[in-house]
Write an enzyme that holds these catalytic residues in place. Structure first.
Site, PDB file in Angstrom:
ATOM      1  N   CYS A  94      36.249  49.800  46.052  1.00 19.67           N
ATOM      2  CA  CYS A  94      35.790  49.997  47.428  1.00 19.67           C
ATOM      3  C   CYS A  94      36.227  51.361  47.981  1.00 19.67           C
ATOM      4  CB  CYS A  94      36.271  48.850  48.298  1.00 19.67           C
ATOM      5  SG  CYS A  94      35.244  48.652  49.757  1.00 19.67           S
ATOM      6  N   HIS A 196      36.185  43.308  45.572  1.00 17.68           N
ATOM      7  CA  HIS A 196      37.576  42.907  45.794  1.00 17.68           C
ATOM      8  C   HIS A 196      37.726  41.490  45.245  1.00 17.68           C
ATOM      9  CE1 HIS A 196      38.554  46.073  48.740  1.00 17.68           C
ATOM     10  NE2 HIS A 196      37.382  45.870  49.274  1.00 17.68           N
TER      11      HIS A 196
END
Ligand code: GLN
Length: 249
Positions: A94, A196
């Site tokens: 990310c 994630h």
């Protein structure tokens, strides 16, 4: 042979439990009797490759990304580019992934310079657009084998790929930008993803792929002893089945 895990900006870029990626690599090495050391690499600290390494760069809010962009623009960015060109194993998640491209542009229009490992950039969401949030299922082809990754995404940025391979194809969820069906990026032994979760505990095959890639830079014929992944696979299938069926809870 010892594997060194370099945790970049461990205290700042650890959103949604990305530290779990470090723990997953560590445990899967320890369970096999492979010596492993975890080194935190903070702002102003040099990267010190040992020759058998995995570099992890977790997710973070815009604020943390801005705080460390300057550090990356200097010597450390050049070190990381050289590591990737040399076939070093790097995983960015990310916010860390975004800073592996040319730049990450915040909703306020500030362009944070990236390392330039991947030919990509990340732009802010347009007015009225929401953040890209939710569970993700991705189809990945690695080493001629088709596999899947599950994870969780929460990002405002929209990543646009240039001359770089995506990590995979979105089967469920948004991925890089919610439009072109791509998720993440990869080049040589460097990988970037929005997943994630944390990613690696949920996807043991990918964890082992990273570990083996690092170990084989020292011993090209190294083989990893299989582990009993029954629990991880049950968790993976529970999530993947749900997402294949459209994600209904
Ligand atoms: N701040 C970045 C964004 O919102 C990355 C967020 C993250 O790391 N989850 O797109």
């Amino acid at each position: 042979m010892k594997l060194t895990v370099h945790h970049l900006y461990a205290d700042m870029m650890n959103l949604y439990g990305d530290r779990g990626n470090v723990l997953s690599i560590k445990k899967r090495c320890e369970w096999r009797g492979i010596p492993v050391e975890v080194v935190d690499v903070g702002v102003g600290e040099p990267v010190r490759p040992t020759g058998c390494d995995i570099f992890l760069f977790g997710g973070g809010q815009d604020r943390e990304q801005a705080l460390l962009a300057g550090d990356l623009a200097g010597k450390k960015g050049a070190e990381l580019r050289a590591i990737v060109e040399d076939g070093g194993v790097v995983l960015g998640v990310c916010g860390g992934y975004q800073l592996m491209g040319h730049y990450y542009e915040t909703p306020e229009g500030e362009r944070l310079p990236g390392v330039g490992i991947f030919d990509l950039y990340t732009e802010p969401r347009k007015p009225g657009e929401g953040r890209l949030i939710g569970n993700v299922l991705v189809r990945v082809e690695l080493g001629g084998e088709a596999r899947e990754l599950v994870g969780f995404e929460n990002h405002g940025g929209r990543t646009r790929l240039g001359d770089v391979e995506p990590l995979g194809t979105v089967l469920y969820g948004h991925g890089n930008n919610g439009e072109d069906g791509t998720e993440g990026a990869r080049r040589l032994n460097a990988y970037g993803t929005y997943l994630h979760g944390s990613l690696l505990p949920k996807n043991p095959w990918f964890t082992d792929h990273l570990i083996l890639s690092a170990l084989r830079r020292v011993d090209g014929s190294f083989e990893l002893e299989p582990l009993d992944d029954a629990l991880e696979l049950r968790a993976f299938e529970a999530m993947a089945d749900r997402l294949r069926g459209g994600g209904a809870s």
